[in-house]
Scaffold this motif. Structure first.
Motif, PDB file in Angstrom:
ATOM      1  N   GLU A 156       0.829  -1.207   0.000  1.00 16.78           N
ATOM      2  CA  GLU A 156       0.000   0.000   0.000  1.00 16.78           C
ATOM      3  C   GLU A 156       0.865   1.259   0.000  1.00 16.78           C
ATOM      4  O   GLU A 156       0.567   2.218  -0.715  1.00 16.78           O
ATOM      5  CB  GLU A 156      -0.931  -0.004   1.221  1.00 16.78           C
ATOM      6  CG  GLU A 156      -2.052  -1.005   1.123  1.00 16.78           C
ATOM      7  CD  GLU A 156      -2.891  -1.111   2.382  1.00 16.78           C
ATOM      8  OE1 GLU A 156      -3.899  -1.845   2.345  1.00 16.78           O
ATOM      9  OE2 GLU A 156      -2.548  -0.472   3.412  1.00 16.78           O
ATOM     10  N   GLU A 157       1.932   1.247   0.786  1.00 20.34           N
ATOM     11  CA  GLU A 157       2.822   2.407   0.824  1.00 20.34           C
ATOM     12  C   GLU A 157       3.488   2.595  -0.522  1.00 20.34           C
ATOM     13  O   GLU A 157       3.583   3.701  -1.042  1.00 20.34           O
ATOM     14  CB  GLU A 157       3.873   2.237   1.931  1.00 20.34           C
ATOM     15  CG  GLU A 157       4.846   3.391   2.044  1.00 20.34           C
ATOM     16  CD  GLU A 157       4.212   4.712   2.455  1.00 20.34           C
ATOM     17  OE1 GLU A 157       4.860   5.758   2.235  1.00 20.34           O
ATOM     18  OE2 GLU A 157       3.089   4.735   2.991  1.00 20.34           O
ATOM     19  N   ARG A 158       3.944   1.514  -1.103  1.00 22.91           N
ATOM     20  CA  ARG A 158       4.625   1.576  -2.405  1.00 22.91           C
ATOM     21  C   ARG A 158       3.697   2.113  -3.488  1.00 22.91           C
ATOM     22  O   ARG A 158       4.130   2.844  -4.382  1.00 22.91           O
ATOM     23  CB  ARG A 158       5.125   0.178  -2.778  1.00 22.91           C
ATOM     24  CG  ARG A 158       5.767   0.072  -4.113  1.00 22.91           C
ATOM     25  CD  ARG A 158       7.227   0.438  -4.022  1.00 22.91           C
ATOM     26  NE  ARG A 158       7.885   0.051  -5.256  1.00 22.91           N
ATOM     27  CZ  ARG A 158       8.578   0.899  -5.981  1.00 22.91           C
ATOM     28  NH1 ARG A 158       8.748   2.130  -5.587  1.00 22.91           N
ATOM     29  NH2 ARG A 158       9.136   0.507  -7.083  1.00 22.91           N
ATOM     30  N   CYS A 159       2.432   1.774  -3.385  1.00 21.13           N
ATOM     31  CA  CYS A 159       1.444   2.197  -4.394  1.00 21.13           C
ATOM     32  C   CYS A 159       0.791   3.537  -4.058  1.00 21.13           C
ATOM     33  O   CYS A 159      -0.065   4.006  -4.799  1.00 21.13           O
ATOM     34  CB  CYS A 159       0.369   1.122  -4.555  1.00 21.13           C
ATOM     35  SG  CYS A 159       1.009  -0.421  -5.232  1.00 21.13           S
ATOM     36  N   GLY A 160       1.150   4.116  -2.924  1.00 19.27           N
ATOM     37  CA  GLY A 160       0.619   5.427  -2.569  1.00 19.27           C
ATOM     38  C   GLY A 160      -0.769   5.411  -1.982  1.00 19.27           C
ATOM     39  O   GLY A 160      -1.449   6.439  -1.983  1.00 19.27           O
ATOM     40  N   THR A 172      -2.097   8.269   0.746  1.00 18.41           N
ATOM     41  CA  THR A 172      -1.186   9.411   0.864  1.00 18.41           C
ATOM     42  C   THR A 172      -1.887  10.736   0.624  1.00 18.41           C
ATOM     43  O   THR A 172      -1.645  11.694   1.320  1.00 18.41           O
ATOM     44  CB  THR A 172       0.014   9.271  -0.092  1.00 18.41           C
ATOM     45  OG1 THR A 172      -0.467   9.035  -1.411  1.00 18.41           O
ATOM     46  CG2 THR A 172       0.909   8.134   0.340  1.00 18.41           C
ATOM     47  N   SER A 173      -2.753  10.792  -0.373  1.00 24.10           N
ATOM     48  CA  SER A 173      -3.523  12.016  -0.581  1.00 24.10           C
ATOM     49  C   SER A 173      -4.853  11.632  -1.191  1.00 24.10           C
ATOM     50  O   SER A 173      -4.933  11.072  -2.272  1.00 24.10           O
ATOM     51  CB  SER A 173      -2.782  12.990  -1.502  1.00 24.10           C
ATOM     52  OG  SER A 173      -2.712  12.476  -2.804  1.00 24.10           O
ATOM     53  N   ARG A 184      -0.643   5.260   8.328  1.00 23.97           N
ATOM     54  CA  ARG A 184       0.384   5.767   7.408  1.00 23.97           C
ATOM     55  C   ARG A 184       1.786   5.427   7.925  1.00 23.97           C
ATOM     56  O   ARG A 184       2.662   5.043   7.159  1.00 23.97           O
ATOM     57  CB  ARG A 184       0.252   7.274   7.220  1.00 23.97           C
ATOM     58  CG  ARG A 184      -0.918   7.676   6.359  1.00 23.97           C
ATOM     59  CD  ARG A 184      -1.008   9.176   6.231  1.00 23.97           C
ATOM     60  NE  ARG A 184      -2.163   9.567   5.434  1.00 23.97           N
ATOM     61  CZ  ARG A 184      -2.527  10.813   5.231  1.00 23.97           C
ATOM     62  NH1 ARG A 184      -1.836  11.812   5.773  1.00 23.97           N
ATOM     63  NH2 ARG A 184      -3.588  11.090   4.501  1.00 23.97           N
ATOM     64  N   ARG A 223       2.502   1.806   7.349  1.00 21.32           N
ATOM     65  CA  ARG A 223       2.821   1.575   5.936  1.00 21.32           C
ATOM     66  C   ARG A 223       4.271   1.966   5.638  1.00 21.32           C
ATOM     67  O   ARG A 223       4.995   1.223   4.979  1.00 21.32           O
ATOM     68  CB  ARG A 223       1.878   2.367   5.036  1.00 21.32           C
ATOM     69  CG  ARG A 223       0.472   1.829   4.970  1.00 21.32           C
ATOM     70  CD  ARG A 223      -0.380   2.657   4.021  1.00 21.32           C
ATOM     71  NE  ARG A 223      -1.745   2.200   4.012  1.00 21.32           N
ATOM     72  CZ  ARG A 223      -2.788   2.993   4.232  1.00 21.32           C
ATOM     73  NH1 ARG A 223      -2.631   4.288   4.454  1.00 21.32           N
ATOM     74  NH2 ARG A 223      -4.014   2.507   4.209  1.00 21.32           N
ATOM     75  N   LYS A 224       4.673   3.132   6.127  1.00 21.53           N
ATOM     76  CA  LYS A 224       6.050   3.588   5.896  1.00 21.53           C
ATOM     77  C   LYS A 224       7.055   2.628   6.525  1.00 21.53           C
ATOM     78  O   LYS A 224       8.074   2.303   5.917  1.00 21.53           O
ATOM     79  CB  LYS A 224       6.242   5.000   6.462  1.00 21.53           C
ATOM     80  CG  LYS A 224       5.555   6.077   5.666  1.00 21.53           C
ATOM     81  CD  LYS A 224       5.736   7.437   6.319  1.00 21.53           C
ATOM     82  CE  LYS A 224       4.936   8.486   5.559  1.00 21.53           C
ATOM     83  NZ  LYS A 224       5.000   9.802   6.185  1.00 21.53           N
ATOM     84  N   GLU A 226       7.237  -0.598   4.463  1.00 18.71           N
ATOM     85  CA  GLU A 226       7.990  -0.433   3.213  1.00 18.71           C
ATOM     86  C   GLU A 226       9.489  -0.339   3.490  1.00 18.71           C
ATOM     87  O   GLU A 226      10.302  -0.945   2.791  1.00 18.71           O
ATOM     88  CB  GLU A 226       7.537   0.800   2.439  1.00 18.71           C
ATOM     89  CG  GLU A 226       8.270   0.885   1.104  1.00 18.71           C
ATOM     90  CD  GLU A 226       8.001   2.162   0.339  1.00 18.71           C
ATOM     91  OE1 GLU A 226       7.997   2.089  -0.902  1.00 18.71           O
ATOM     92  OE2 GLU A 226       7.812   3.208   0.964  1.00 18.71           O
TER      93      GLU A 226
END
Length: 157
Positions: free
Chosen positions: A88-92, A95-96, A111, A114-115, A118
């Motif tokens: 999920e973090e890699r795919c954004g 994030t916004s 968030r 996720r960070k 990753e």
């Protein structure tokens, strides 16, 4: 192998759940499948009469195997959640979302997870000298294959 050997392998594996990496996860999944198919299922498939006759001998090892099986299933979910968060973090994801409102505390924590996931994947890929291989090939695909094999095995019961 005898049941004492398998129980000890399960104990040792569950004690090492803090470790991360494709070799560790593969080993855990293979042991989970072996414990389920070769020991737990084989005991119960014999029927109630078999259980009634042999329960005094098998109660302790079967209960131990069931506890470890449950722990390994929970570990499987933990690993899958970790891989999902990293993806999920890699795919954004998250994030916004176009919303101008400040993110909730729960969203901020998610968030951060996720960070962190990753970052751990990047670390795993680096330390295992898998820089030539992407995370999909090294981590996600092998895990998916092991889960598919176990799902197929279960569907045949």
């Amino acid at each position: 192998h005898n049941v004492s050997f398998v129980v000890e392998r399960c104990r040792s594996t569950c004690a090492g759940f803090h470790k991360k990496g494709p070799k560790v996860w593969r080993s855990e999944q293979l042991l989970l499948t072996d414990t389920e198919s070769e020991w737990i299922r084989q005991f119960y498939i014999q029927g109630a009469g078999h259980k009634e006759n042999l329960w005094p001998y098998w109660k302790e090892p079967i209960c131990a195997l069931l506890r470890y099986w449950s722990m390994m299933e929970a570990r499987t979910k933990q690993v899958l959640d970790f891989l999902r968060l990293a993806a999920e973090e890699r795919c954004g994801v998250g994030t916004s979302d176009g919303n101008s409102d400040a993110p909730s505390r729960a969203e901020r924590k998610l968030r951060e997870k996720r960070k962190k996931a990753e970052k751990a994947i990047v670390d795993i890929m680096g330390r295992n000298d898998n820089s030539f291989q992407d995370a999909c090939d090294a981590l996600y695909e092998p895990m998916a294959e092991l889960l598919e094999e176990r799902a197929k095995m279960r569907s045949l019961w």
